[in-house]
Design a protein around this motif. Sequence first.
Motif, short mmCIF file in Angstrom:
data_model
loop_
_atom_site.label_atom_id
_atom_site.label_comp_id
_atom_site.label_asym_id
_atom_site.label_seq_id
_atom_site.Cartn_x
_atom_site.Cartn_y
_atom_site.Cartn_z
N THR A 8 -12.52 -22.33 -5.35
CA THR A 8 -12.78 -21.62 -4.18
C THR A 8 -11.66 -21.16 -3.04
OG1 THR A 8 -15.16 -22.45 -3.59
CG2 THR A 8 -14.00 -21.34 -1.96
N LEU A 9 -10.74 -22.37 -3.27
CA LEU A 9 -9.38 -22.01 -2.85
C LEU A 9 -8.59 -21.05 -3.41
CD1 LEU A 9 -8.10 -25.51 -1.35
CD2 LEU A 9 -8.83 -23.57 0.15
N LEU A 10 -8.67 -21.26 -4.54
CA LEU A 10 -7.90 -20.30 -5.64
C LEU A 10 -8.42 -18.75 -5.80
CD1 LEU A 10 -6.10 -19.86 -7.92
CD2 LEU A 10 -7.81 -20.47 -9.45
N ALA A 11 -9.82 -18.81 -5.66
CA ALA A 11 -10.44 -17.51 -5.38
C ALA A 11 -9.89 -16.81 -4.24
CB ALA A 11 -11.85 -17.57 -5.68
N SER A 12 -10.02 -17.55 -2.97
CA SER A 12 -9.72 -16.97 -1.91
C SER A 12 -8.11 -16.54 -1.79
CB SER A 12 -10.29 -17.97 -0.45
OG SER A 12 -9.45 -19.04 -0.64
N ARG A 13 -7.14 -17.26 -2.53
CA ARG A 13 -6.00 -16.95 -2.43
C ARG A 13 -5.77 -15.73 -3.28
NH1 ARG A 13 -2.23 -17.07 1.03
NH2 ARG A 13 -3.28 -19.10 1.76
N PHE A 15 -7.78 -13.54 -3.73
CA PHE A 15 -8.31 -12.27 -2.98
C PHE A 15 -7.24 -11.51 -1.90
CE2 PHE A 15 -10.77 -10.52 0.86
CZ PHE A 15 -11.22 -9.23 0.08
N VAL A 16 -6.73 -12.90 -0.98
CA VAL A 16 -5.66 -12.58 -0.05
C VAL A 16 -4.53 -11.84 -0.74
CG1 VAL A 16 -4.05 -13.58 1.38
CG2 VAL A 16 -6.62 -14.10 1.25
N THR A 17 -4.06 -12.31 -1.99
CA THR A 17 -3.05 -11.84 -2.45
C THR A 17 -3.16 -10.33 -2.96
OG1 THR A 17 -2.28 -14.02 -3.47
CG2 THR A 17 -1.28 -12.16 -4.56
N TRP A 18 -4.38 -10.03 -3.62
CA TRP A 18 -4.83 -8.77 -3.89
C TRP A 18 -4.83 -7.63 -2.61
CZ3 TRP A 18 -8.95 -5.53 -2.64
CH2 TRP A 18 -8.99 -4.39 -3.52
N VAL A 19 -5.38 -8.24 -1.43
CA VAL A 19 -5.31 -7.20 -0.33
C VAL A 19 -3.97 -7.27 0.20
CG1 VAL A 19 -6.10 -7.24 2.10
CG2 VAL A 19 -7.59 -8.02 0.51
N GLU A 20 -2.92 -8.26 0.29
CA GLU A 20 -1.57 -7.83 0.81
C GLU A 20 -1.13 -6.90 -0.29
OE1 GLU A 20 -0.42 -11.90 0.83
OE2 GLU A 20 -1.19 -12.28 2.55
N LEU A 21 -1.31 -7.13 -1.64
CA LEU A 21 -0.30 -6.16 -2.39
C LEU A 21 -0.91 -4.67 -2.15
CD1 LEU A 21 -0.22 -8.44 -5.64
CD2 LEU A 21 1.74 -7.81 -4.26
N VAL A 22 -2.06 -4.61 -2.18
CA VAL A 22 -2.76 -3.21 -2.00
C VAL A 22 -2.02 -2.61 -0.49
CG1 VAL A 22 -4.89 -2.07 -1.32
CG2 VAL A 22 -4.85 -3.75 -3.18
N ILE A 23 -2.17 -3.56 0.61
CA ILE A 23 -1.55 -3.02 1.68
C ILE A 23 -0.15 -2.44 1.42
CG2 ILE A 23 -0.74 -3.85 4.11
CD1 ILE A 23 -3.61 -5.38 4.21
N VAL A 24 0.72 -3.57 0.71
CA VAL A 24 2.15 -3.24 0.44
C VAL A 24 2.28 -1.84 -0.35
CG1 VAL A 24 4.20 -4.03 -0.54
CG2 VAL A 24 2.80 -5.52 1.06
N GLY A 25 1.45 -1.68 -1.37
CA GLY A 25 1.54 -0.59 -2.20
C GLY A 25 1.10 0.69 -1.31
N PHE A 26 0.07 0.88 -0.78
CA PHE A 26 -0.18 1.90 0.08
C PHE A 26 0.73 2.22 1.14
CE2 PHE A 26 -4.84 1.42 -1.19
CZ PHE A 26 -4.84 2.57 -2.04
N GLY A 27 1.08 1.33 1.93
CA GLY A 27 2.39 1.44 2.88
C GLY A 27 3.68 2.02 2.19
N GLY A 28 3.86 1.60 0.93
CA GLY A 28 5.07 2.17 0.38
C GLY A 28 5.01 3.32 0.01
N THR A 29 3.72 3.74 -0.60
CA THR A 29 3.35 4.94 -1.03
C THR A 29 3.54 6.15 -0.19
OG1 THR A 29 2.03 4.14 -2.70
CG2 THR A 29 1.99 6.48 -2.36
N ALA A 30 3.12 5.65 1.11
CA ALA A 30 2.78 6.66 2.29
C ALA A 30 4.19 6.62 2.81
CB ALA A 30 1.99 5.87 3.57
N LEU A 31 5.05 5.86 3.00
CA LEU A 31 6.38 6.12 3.51
C LEU A 31 7.24 6.80 2.38
CD1 LEU A 31 7.27 2.70 5.13
CD2 LEU A 31 6.95 4.70 6.33
N GLY A 32 7.04 6.65 1.27
CA GLY A 32 7.90 7.20 0.03
C GLY A 32 7.58 8.55 0.15
N GLY A 33 6.27 8.95 0.37
CA GLY A 33 5.80 10.27 0.42
C GLY A 33 6.15 11.15 1.56
#
Length: 70
Positions: A8-13, A15-33
Amino acid sequence: MGEANSSTLLASRIFVTWVELVIVGFGGTALGGAVSGPPELIIYFATTLVTVAVLLYNVDQLIQQRLNAE
């Protein structure tokens, strides 16, 4: 700590990593665009560094949780 709690700890970590990476990716894309030229390259490099930092931080958290469980 039991096997189920550990997974459960592994699965939650994961998920948290995936969400953080999506936020960073979208933020970088928005700023780069929004900009062009050399600032776009700097934003690309910064996004790459933040992505690596997110991955390393979350791997460190998994290791700390595993060590605390023992």
